[in-house]
Motif scaffolding. Structure first.
Motif, PDB file in Angstrom:
ATOM      1  N   LEU A  15       0.822  -1.211   0.000  1.00 19.79           N
ATOM      2  CA  LEU A  15       0.000   0.000   0.000  1.00 19.79           C
ATOM      3  C   LEU A  15       0.861   1.268   0.000  1.00 19.79           C
ATOM      4  N   GLU A  16       2.106   1.126   0.440  1.00 17.18           N
ATOM      5  CA  GLU A  16       3.006   2.273   0.544  1.00 17.18           C
ATOM      6  C   GLU A  16       3.976   2.354  -0.634  1.00 17.18           C
ATOM      7  N   THR A  17       3.855   1.436  -1.573  1.00 17.16           N
ATOM      8  CA  THR A  17       4.732   1.409  -2.735  1.00 17.16           C
ATOM      9  C   THR A  17       4.137   2.276  -3.833  1.00 17.16           C
ATOM     10  N   SER A  18       4.996   3.054  -4.462  1.00 17.31           N
ATOM     11  CA  SER A  18       4.503   3.901  -5.546  1.00 17.31           C
ATOM     12  C   SER A  18       5.620   4.172  -6.535  1.00 17.31           C
ATOM     13  N   ARG A  19       5.222   4.724  -7.666  1.00 14.09           N
ATOM     14  CA  ARG A  19       6.201   5.172  -8.641  1.00 14.09           C
ATOM     15  C   ARG A  19       6.571   6.607  -8.296  1.00 14.09           C
ATOM     16  N   ILE A  20       7.853   6.904  -8.481  1.00 12.69           N
ATOM     17  CA  ILE A  20       8.326   8.263  -8.192  1.00 12.69           C
ATOM     18  C   ILE A  20       9.463   8.582  -9.147  1.00 12.69           C
ATOM     19  N   ASN A  21       9.547   9.833  -9.550  1.00 14.53           N
ATOM     20  CA  ASN A  21      10.632  10.245 -10.429  1.00 14.53           C
ATOM     21  C   ASN A  21      11.884  10.529  -9.614  1.00 14.53           C
ATOM     22  N   TRP A  22      13.032  10.217 -10.207  1.00 16.76           N
ATOM     23  CA  TRP A  22      14.320  10.359  -9.525  1.00 16.76           C
ATOM     24  C   TRP A  22      14.535  11.784  -9.020  1.00 16.76           C
ATOM     25  N   HIS A  23      14.108  12.789  -9.768  1.00 19.42           N
ATOM     26  CA  HIS A  23      14.309  14.177  -9.328  1.00 19.42           C
ATOM     27  C   HIS A  23      13.680  14.425  -7.952  1.00 19.42           C
ATOM     28  N   GLU A  24      12.587  13.731  -7.657  1.00 23.83           N
ATOM     29  CA  GLU A  24      11.906  13.914  -6.371  1.00 23.83           C
ATOM     30  C   GLU A  24      12.648  13.230  -5.214  1.00 23.83           C
ATOM     31  N   LEU A  25      13.644  12.421  -5.544  1.00 19.91           N
ATOM     32  CA  LEU A  25      14.383  11.684  -4.513  1.00 19.91           C
ATOM     33  C   LEU A  25      15.752  12.290  -4.211  1.00 19.91           C
ATOM     34  N   GLN A  26      16.064  13.426  -4.810  1.00 17.62           N
ATOM     35  CA  GLN A  26      17.400  14.017  -4.673  1.00 17.62           C
ATOM     36  C   GLN A  26      17.790  14.296  -3.217  1.00 17.62           C
ATOM     37  N   THR A  27      16.872  14.802  -2.426  1.00 18.43           N
ATOM     38  CA  THR A  27      17.176  15.101  -1.022  1.00 18.43           C
ATOM     39  C   THR A  27      17.564  13.831  -0.272  1.00 18.43           C
ATOM     40  N   TYR A  28      16.811  12.761  -0.516  1.00 14.69           N
ATOM     41  CA  TYR A  28      17.091  11.491   0.158  1.00 14.69           C
ATOM     42  C   TYR A  28      18.411  10.895  -0.323  1.00 14.69           C
ATOM     43  N   TYR A  29      18.674  11.033  -1.627  1.00 14.23           N
ATOM     44  CA  TYR A  29      19.928  10.545  -2.185  1.00 14.23           C
ATOM     45  C   TYR A  29      21.113  11.307  -1.563  1.00 14.23           C
ATOM     46  N   ALA A  30      20.974  12.609  -1.442  1.00 17.73           N
ATOM     47  CA  ALA A  30      22.040  13.432  -0.859  1.00 17.73           C
ATOM     48  C   ALA A  30      22.325  13.033   0.587  1.00 17.73           C
ATOM     49  N   ARG A  31      21.299  12.580   1.288  1.00 17.22           N
ATOM     50  CA  ARG A  31      21.459  12.142   2.686  1.00 17.22           C
ATOM     51  C   ARG A  31      21.971  10.702   2.790  1.00 17.22           C
ATOM     52  N   GLY A  32      22.103  10.022   1.659  1.00 17.43           N
ATOM     53  CA  GLY A  32      22.562   8.634   1.676  1.00 17.43           C
ATOM     54  C   GLY A  32      21.485   7.654   2.110  1.00 17.43           C
ATOM     55  N   GLN A  33      20.223   8.013   1.905  1.00 19.73           N
ATOM     56  CA  GLN A  33      19.115   7.192   2.386  1.00 19.73           C
ATOM     57  C   GLN A  33      18.434   6.372   1.293  1.00 19.73           C
ATOM     58  N   VAL A  34      18.953   6.443   0.060  1.00 17.61           N
ATOM     59  CA  VAL A  34      18.335   5.693  -1.035  1.00 17.61           C
ATOM     60  C   VAL A  34      19.084   4.382  -1.222  1.00 17.61           C
ATOM     61  N   VAL A  90      11.022   2.477   4.036  1.00 19.20           N
ATOM     62  CA  VAL A  90      11.182   1.778   5.310  1.00 19.20           C
ATOM     63  C   VAL A  90      12.124   2.684   6.084  1.00 19.20           C
ATOM     64  N   ALA A  91      11.527   3.645   6.792  1.00 18.77           N
ATOM     65  CA  ALA A  91      12.276   4.742   7.407  1.00 18.77           C
ATOM     66  C   ALA A  91      13.507   4.224   8.148  1.00 18.77           C
ATOM     67  N   PRO A  92      14.636   4.893   7.986  1.00 17.72           N
ATOM     68  CA  PRO A  92      14.849   6.125   7.229  1.00 17.72           C
ATOM     69  C   PRO A  92      15.183   5.873   5.752  1.00 17.72           C
ATOM     70  N   TRP A  93      15.085   4.644   5.300  1.00 15.44           N
ATOM     71  CA  TRP A  93      15.502   4.277   3.951  1.00 15.44           C
ATOM     72  C   TRP A  93      14.376   4.419   2.928  1.00 15.44           C
ATOM     73  N   VAL A  94      14.778   4.733   1.699  1.00 17.14           N
ATOM     74  CA  VAL A  94      13.872   4.697   0.555  1.00 17.14           C
ATOM     75  C   VAL A  94      14.457   3.647  -0.392  1.00 17.14           C
ATOM     76  N   LEU A  95      13.742   2.539  -0.548  1.00 12.74           N
ATOM     77  CA  LEU A  95      14.177   1.492  -1.461  1.00 12.74           C
ATOM     78  C   LEU A  95      13.633   1.813  -2.846  1.00 12.74           C
ATOM     79  N   VAL A  96      14.504   1.776  -3.860  1.00 11.50           N
ATOM     80  CA  VAL A  96      14.078   2.101  -5.220  1.00 11.50           C
ATOM     81  C   VAL A  96      14.473   0.983  -6.170  1.00 11.50           C
ATOM     82  N   GLN A  97      13.657   0.841  -7.196  1.00  7.96           N
ATOM     83  CA  GLN A  97      13.890  -0.200  -8.186  1.00  7.96           C
ATOM     84  C   GLN A  97      13.556   0.357  -9.569  1.00  7.96           C
ATOM     85  N   ASP A  98      14.494   0.212 -10.483  1.00  4.81           N
ATOM     86  CA  ASP A  98      14.295   0.649 -11.859  1.00  4.81           C
ATOM     87  C   ASP A  98      13.880  -0.565 -12.683  1.00  4.81           C
TER      88      ASP A  98
END
Length: 105
Positions: A15-34, A90-98
């Motif tokens: 229910l918490e899984t969704s599609r998201i564009n990479w640009h929207e994940l930049q803050t999380y990527y910068a924090r090392g959370q992706v 899965v806080a604090p992580w954002v799991l992504v799959q291409d």
């Protein structure tokens, strides 16, 4: 973990899984959370194992290169095409799959 509770966790995560564009994940990527999840893995299974704190399974996936950090080269490629990724938090992580180049069965 009991099979029914694992299924419950996967259902909740679904229910918490969704599609998201990479640009929207930049803050999380910068924090090392992706966390990058290989397309051949089940994103919900990986998220459930993370929720269960299954370190042994994560070490196996990491050794095989199936789960891990998003490398700068991959991040740049995803940024250039503003890749649409599957994601679950899965806080604090954002799991992504291409899955763009992966045939779904």
């Amino acid at each position: 973990m009991a099979e029914s509770s694992r299924d419950d966790i996967k259902a909740k995560l679904n229910l918490e899984t969704s599609r998201i564009n990479w640009h929207e994940l930049q803050t999380y990527y910068a924090r090392g959370q992706v966390v990058r999840v290989a397309p051949e893995l089940d994103l919900l299974e990986v998220a459930a194992e993370l929720t269960a704190d299954n370190k042994a399974q994560f070490e196996q996936w990491m050794q095989k290169g199936e789960v891990g950090d998003v490398s700068p080269d991959v991040a740049r490629t995803w940024y250039d095409r503003n890749a649409e990724l599957w994601a679950v938090v899965v806080a604090p992580w954002v799991l992504v799959q291409d899955r763009s180049g992966h045939v779904l069965h």
